[in-house]
Design an enzyme around this catalytic site. Structure first.
Site, PDB file in Angstrom:
ATOM      1  N   VAL A 277       0.832  -1.205   0.000  1.00 37.05           N
ATOM      2  CA  VAL A 277       0.000   0.000   0.000  1.00 37.05           C
ATOM      3  C   VAL A 277       0.865   1.254   0.000  1.00 37.05           C
ATOM      4  CG1 VAL A 277      -1.701   1.305   1.324  1.00 37.05           C
ATOM      5  CG2 VAL A 277      -1.865  -1.169   1.182  1.00 37.05           C
ATOM      6  N   ALA A 278       1.968   1.179   0.767  1.00 32.98           N
ATOM      7  CA  ALA A 278       2.843   2.349   0.870  1.00 32.98           C
ATOM      8  C   ALA A 278       3.472   2.667  -0.472  1.00 32.98           C
ATOM      9  CB  ALA A 278       3.935   2.084   1.897  1.00 32.98           C
ATOM     10  N   ILE A 280       2.673   1.315  -3.904  1.00 36.24           N
ATOM     11  CA  ILE A 280       2.023   1.348  -5.234  1.00 36.24           C
ATOM     12  C   ILE A 280       1.511   2.761  -5.532  1.00 36.24           C
ATOM     13  CG2 ILE A 280       0.118   0.456  -6.634  1.00 36.24           C
ATOM     14  CD1 ILE A 280       0.424  -2.200  -5.144  1.00 36.24           C
ATOM     15  N   GLU A 282      -0.744   4.557  -6.903  1.00 36.88           N
ATOM     16  CA  GLU A 282      -2.003   4.361  -7.599  1.00 36.88           C
ATOM     17  C   GLU A 282      -2.648   5.670  -8.078  1.00 36.88           C
ATOM     18  OE1 GLU A 282      -5.588   3.258  -6.523  1.00 36.88           O
ATOM     19  OE2 GLU A 282      -5.843   5.217  -5.609  1.00 36.88           O
ATOM     20  N   ASP A 324      -1.150  31.949 -39.826  1.00 43.18           N
ATOM     21  CA  ASP A 324      -1.726  32.789 -40.878  1.00 43.18           C
ATOM     22  C   ASP A 324      -1.466  34.237 -40.524  1.00 43.18           C
ATOM     23  OD1 ASP A 324      -2.950  30.849 -42.291  1.00 43.18           O
ATOM     24  OD2 ASP A 324      -4.874  31.012 -41.249  1.00 43.18           O
ATOM     25  N   ASN A 692      -1.866   7.402   1.926  1.00 44.04           N
ATOM     26  CA  ASN A 692      -1.811   7.291   0.475  1.00 44.04           C
ATOM     27  C   ASN A 692      -3.099   7.667  -0.209  1.00 44.04           C
ATOM     28  OD1 ASN A 692       0.727   6.594   0.215  1.00 44.04           O
ATOM     29  ND2 ASN A 692       0.388   4.630  -0.787  1.00 44.04           N
ATOM     30  N   ASP A 696      -2.741  12.285   0.902  1.00 43.92           N
ATOM     31  CA  ASP A 696      -1.825  12.572  -0.201  1.00 43.92           C
ATOM     32  C   ASP A 696      -2.478  13.231  -1.406  1.00 43.92           C
ATOM     33  OD1 ASP A 696       0.632  12.023   0.625  1.00 43.92           O
ATOM     34  OD2 ASP A 696       0.991  10.316  -0.702  1.00 43.92           O
TER      35      ASP A 696
HETATM   36  P1  ATP Z   1      -3.921  34.339 -44.587  1.00 46.05           P
HETATM   37  O1  ATP Z   1      -3.556  33.118 -45.349  1.00 46.05           O
HETATM   38  O2  ATP Z   1      -2.849  34.902 -43.752  1.00 46.05           O
HETATM   39  O3  ATP Z   1      -5.246  34.272 -43.898  1.00 46.05           O
HETATM   40  P2  ATP Z   1      -5.080  35.833 -46.737  1.00 46.05           P
HETATM   41  O4  ATP Z   1      -6.427  35.981 -46.129  1.00 46.05           O
HETATM   42  O5  ATP Z   1      -4.547  37.013 -47.438  1.00 46.05           O
HETATM   43  O6  ATP Z   1      -4.005  35.472 -45.703  1.00 46.05           O
HETATM   44  P3  ATP Z   1      -6.193  34.174 -48.700  1.00 46.05           P
HETATM   45  O7  ATP Z   1      -7.530  34.311 -48.072  1.00 46.05           O
HETATM   46  O8  ATP Z   1      -5.741  32.890 -49.239  1.00 46.05           O
HETATM   47  O9  ATP Z   1      -5.079  34.622 -47.722  1.00 46.05           O
HETATM   48  O10 ATP Z   1      -6.153  35.276 -49.848  1.00 46.05           O
HETATM   49  C1  ATP Z   1      -5.157  35.278 -50.851  1.00 46.05           C
HETATM   50  C2  ATP Z   1      -5.340  36.452 -51.748  1.00 46.05           C
HETATM   51  O11 ATP Z   1      -6.598  36.342 -52.439  1.00 46.05           O
HETATM   52  C3  ATP Z   1      -5.392  37.797 -51.050  1.00 46.05           C
HETATM   53  O12 ATP Z   1      -4.115  38.355 -50.938  1.00 46.05           O
HETATM   54  C4  ATP Z   1      -6.263  38.630 -51.944  1.00 46.05           C
HETATM   55  O13 ATP Z   1      -5.498  39.232 -52.966  1.00 46.05           O
HETATM   56  C5  ATP Z   1      -7.197  37.618 -52.558  1.00 46.05           C
HETATM   57  N1  ATP Z   1      -8.476  37.593 -51.858  1.00 46.05           N
HETATM   58  C6  ATP Z   1      -8.682  37.449 -50.542  1.00 46.05           C
HETATM   59  N2  ATP Z   1      -9.986  37.444 -50.242  1.00 46.05           N
HETATM   60  C7  ATP Z   1     -10.645  37.584 -51.393  1.00 46.05           C
HETATM   61  C8  ATP Z   1     -12.010  37.634 -51.768  1.00 46.05           C
HETATM   62  N3  ATP Z   1     -12.978  37.535 -50.874  1.00 46.05           N
HETATM   63  N4  ATP Z   1     -12.314  37.785 -53.069  1.00 46.05           N
HETATM   64  C9  ATP Z   1     -11.343  37.861 -53.986  1.00 46.05           C
HETATM   65  N5  ATP Z   1     -10.045  37.817 -53.709  1.00 46.05           N
HETATM   66  C10 ATP Z   1      -9.668  37.684 -52.444  1.00 46.05           C
END
Ligand code: ATP
Length: 852
Positions: A277-278, A280, A282, A324, A692, A696
């Site tokens: 007991v001391a 294990i 658990e 992103d 235990n 504990d």
């Molecule tokens: P992240 O990847 O950091 O989110 P982001 O939003 O710029 O960045 P995407 O959404 O892939 O990446 O966009 C890529 C590109 O597409 C943008 O740089 C822009 O030029 C174009 N884009 C973004 N949104 C639109 C949209 N709603 N309509 C048309 N073109 C767009």
């Protein structure tokens, strides 16, 4: 069968219309059809959890010893053992239920949201409020909620693998089917749980909850079982091995005592049980579960929702964070800044609707748009919302389009059809490649190389200020079924620049990453110049770093990329498949990678990374599904906070394990020493049981709840394969255990000068108090005066609960008898306090010497 009915027939059957339900209809329908929930797998009942507490090696040994004690007439012993086992089981049940509840509340937080048309406005509602007849708007990245008949579809594709096992995406349309067919061929229906992989559309909800196709197979989907985390598995294995060794030693001691020391078999048996007991450990695995699940609550408060406990562990190991840009490092509050027409730049307020090119641009902004702004909500992509603000600012109407080629981050553009024209918007480099003419002062001219260069230079200038730039174009078009081939021979209209400032927290969070030896990397779909400018502002890009574009990535081999990988801090214009390649190469170098993603195509990269991070606000449901962690504020700095919590949790668990094992080791040493010298036993099994199982656990949990400390940032990330018990920590456990055993043995020796009963009482009281005090020492590897005794209230509470219980045993005659101890005079009590404090002081002293 709805799939054989026309759209109008279906709408009628569902008591709805293309404008959606009214609030009154919703109420009526919800009363009639109930909630859109699957009857989920019920959590285990408290009784089952309680019974499970007895399926433990240690508890089984104890039950056997209780039976043997009972049979041999020692009823007090039997009662105590049973009471302690039951108390332990109640404590265990309570903790398991608490851990389960905290996981359940996290699951609720990650429920999908749905866009529905109610009272003729688009609204965001939680998926479980959906009802029959609701009109749902979907786009790539959404998860379908409820089954429905499609009433509108533009390039719509869904993946129904959750339902049918078919991994290929299926094209969807809205016309009725003539023949009866199986689910996988019902291409005008969408089904709950499937994912929208492409396009946009609307459907009317035809069945919900358990009546949906997913509901019918819900009983089969038994995914609620949490798998044990690697640390739990590790510790289970460790406890298992240790238990076997301990049982062998206990049996040896049993025979030694019977045959060499000539003890009575029952006494010898009791000593052997005491030893088991001391020793294990658990509580190890359950302490880990409790601390991990409590920490998920802490993370949720900091806006990070953890979907499984293993992720908490991995967070502490992260060495690279790939993030992103838009919305994560920046605020995602887009505002239009400038508008460029060949060859002049305007402030957004200065547009003139009298001019043809200005008007065409506003029209394109209004048409190429799926966002909506109403009194209560702004729904849609922030870029499109900003364009809608521009349209509204100039009192231009919001127009709707006929058909659409939706935006996706691989194409980086989108187009719509309206009357007899096609309108496009997208990344300038992509749009310009598709243009043949240009609108200059309202007239179409041939787009020359010179025009292109001038426009790209303007794009570069705007991007270098950290602005996002979009290009707009159009052309006459009569084909209704739009294809990407239609996106050619366009006329360039102009550029729009949008500002999305970095989040205020981003520079500090990046600094914290560097301090913690974590490499921050920006991976964005945006233009390289915009990306670099933002990366420079927040400190991700430093002198000597490299920036790479997706196009360049296509032309370098994995080996080449691997050699420059640590230098690259910005990847721009990347497609989702580049993300997987970057993660894999980092992992090949031994890194533990966190990767953020929001789009539908990001799911594979999120799954590949060690910690996939999805965006709670702007992220697609698909990405949330694939991620281990969801940020409810979409903020990069939240990832860093989660890493800090992850590192602290690991450290706290390590300290709690140290506490439990060193206390156990002290107990074993005392039992072993006395049996080697044929002295009377220092503890009866009930004593060790009490320590235990009761005194504990609380200090161990309190150590697990130790406050988050920023100093973990000074350490490099932990290696994933490092065992929580390395040689150094094992040595420390042995030293601390020996110190506690040493002080206990002095007390025992002093007690022996009175009689054997006093010796056992002294030993029991001293080891209990020493272990309770040891709870303070194990809070940190720093001496107590550095961290402050009051900085962890739980630890003080745990001490006093243990202290109080111990004194109840000392002074309530009935308990004295049960625990077989003698009554203690004040002078004896002071002696016990002194020996216990001695162990505490010695351990603190050791900390000071070792650390300085
Ligand atoms: P992240 O990847 O950091 O989110 P982001 O939003 O710029 O960045 P995407 O959404 O892939 O990446 O966009 C890529 C590109 O597409 C943008 O740089 C822009 O030029 C174009 N884009 C973004 N949104 C639109 C949209 N709603 N309509 C048309 N073109 C767009």
């Amino acid at each position: 069968m709805y799939y054989q009915k026309t759209v109008n027939e279906t709408l009628k059957l569902c008591h709805s219309s293309i404008y959606g339900l009214s609030s009154q209809d919703v109420k009526l329908h919800q009363e009639k059809y109930g909630k859109n929930v699957l009857l989920k797998q019920k959590n285990e009942s408290p009784i089952k959890i309680f019974i499970d507490q007895f399926k433990d090696l240690l508890v089984i040994i104890l039950i056997i010893s209780a039976i043997i004690s009972g049979l041999s007439g020692q009823f007090e012993s039997t009662i105590v053992i049973i009471v302690v086992i039951v108390m332990n089981a109640i404590l265990g049940t309570h903790q398991t239920i608490k851990a389960q509840k905290s996981l359940d509340s996290l699951k609720k937080l990650s429920l999908p949201q749905v866009k529905v048309l109610r009272d003729q406005t688009l609204q965001m509602i939680p998926g479980d409020e959906l009802t029959i007849g609701d009109i749902v708007q979907i786009e790539a990245g959404d998860v379908i909620s409820g089954d429905g008949r499609i009433i509108e579809a533009s390039s719509l594709q869904t993946n129904e693998s959750a339902l049918t096992g078919e991994t290929e995406s299926i094209d969807k349309q809205c016309h009725p089917l003539s023949k009866e067919t199986m689910i996988s061929n019902q291409n005008n229906m969408v089904f709950s749980g499937s994912l929208v992989t492409n396009g946009t559309g609307r459907y009317v909800v035809t069945s919900i909850g358990m009546n949906s196709e997913l509901g019918k197979i819900a009983q089969l989907l038994n995914d609620t079982q949490e798998r044990k985390t690697p640390l739990q598995q590790n510790l289970d294995q460790f406890s298992g091995q240790l238990s076997i060794i301990i049982i062998i030693i206990s049996i040896l001691v049993l025979f030694l005592n019977i045959f060499l020391a000539k003890q009575k078999p029952l006494d010898a048996f009791m000593i052997a049980v005491a030893l088991a007991v001391a020793a294990i450990p658990e509580a190890l695995s359950s302490i880990v579960t409790i601390v991990l699940s409590l920490s998920t609550q802490k993370m949720a408060k900091e806006h990070a929702i953890i979907k499984n406990l293993s992720a908490v562990e991995s967070l502490g190991c992260i060495s690279v964070i790939c993030s992103d840009k838009t919305g994560t490092l920046t605020q995602n509050k887009m505002t239009v800044q400038n508008i460029y027409f060949y060859d002049q730049l305007y402030h957004y307020q200065d547009l003139n609707k009298e001019k043809h090119d200005h008007l065409t641009l506003l029209k394109t902004c209004s048409l190429c748009n799926n966002a909506s702004i109403n009194n209560q909500q702004r729904i849609g992509d922030p870029t499109e919302l900003a364009l809608l603000d521009l349209v509204n600012y100039h009192h231009f109407p919001t127009l709707s389009h006929l058909n659409e080629l939706p935006f996706d981050s691989t194409r980086k553009m989108m187009s719509v059809l309206s009357k007899n024209h096609l309108y496009s918007k997208g990344a300038p480099d992509v749009i310009l490649q598709k243009c043949q003419t240009i609108l200059i002062h309202g007239k179409k001219e041939k787009l020359t190389h010179f025009h292109k260069q001038t426009i790209l230079k303007q794009n570069q200038t705007l991007a270098s200020q950290g602005l996002r730039v979009l290009a707009f174009a159009y052309r006459p078009c009569t084909s209704f079924g739009l294809t990407v081939e239609d996106e050619n021979q366009l006329t360039f209209i102009g550029l729009v620049s949008l500002m999305d400032p970095p989040r205020h927290e981003s520079p500090l969070a990046v600094k914290a990453c560097r301090q913690a030896s974590i490499k921050p990397v920006m991976i964005t779909g945006d233009h390289i110049v915009t990306a670099k400018s933002i990366a420079l502002q927040i400190g991700i890009y430093q002198d000597g770093d490299l920036c790479l574009e997706g196009e360049q990535l296509n032309h370098i081999s994995d080996q080449e990329l691997e050699t420059i990988l640590p230098k690259v801090s910005v990847y721009a214009r990347v497609a989702p498949e580049h993300k997987i390649r970057i993660v894999k190469l980092w992992q090949k170098q031994g890194a533990i990678v966190a990767m953020t993603g929001d789009g539908v195509n990001d799911a594979p990269a999120l799954k590949q990374s060690d910690i996939g991070v999805a965006m709670g606000i702007t992220g697609s449901e698909v990405s949330k599904d694939a991620a281990n962690m969801i940020l409810t504020d979409d903020n990069f700095s939240t990832i860093v906070k989660a890493v800090i919590i992850g590192r602290n949790v690991y450290r706290n668990i390590k300290n709690a394990i140290h506490y439990l094992l060193s206390g156990n080791f002290a107990g074993i040493l005392c039992v072993l020493m006395t049996s080697l010298f044929f002295l009377p036993t220092p503890f009866y099994p009930v004593h060790l049981l009490f320590m235990n199982l009761i005194t504990d656990s609380l200090p161990a949990i309190a150590i697990g709840m130790e406050k988050i400390k920023e100093d973990v940032l000074n350490d490099p990330p932990r290696h994933k394969n490092n065992h929580i018990l390395n040689q150094t920590s094992l040595n420390e456990i042995l030293v601390d255990g020996t110190i506690i055993a040493f002080c206990t043995m002095i007390a025992y020796y002093v007690g022996l000068r009175y009689d054997a009963l006093t010796a056992a009482t002294f030993a029991f009281a001293t080891i209990c108090l020493s272990r309770l005090l040891h709870g303070f020492s194990c809070r940190s590897n720093q001496p107590i005066y550095r961290i402050g005794i009051t900085s962890n209230i739980s630890s003080i509470l745990a001490f006093f609960v243990g202290f109080g219980l111990l004194h109840l045993i000392f002074y309530i005659p009935f308990l004295q008898d049960l625990f077989m101890i003698t009554s203690l005079s004040l002078s004896k009590l002071i002696m016990i306090y002194t020996f216990s404090l001695l162990s505490f002081v010695l351990i603190q002293f050791k900390k000071i010497i070792v650390k300085q």
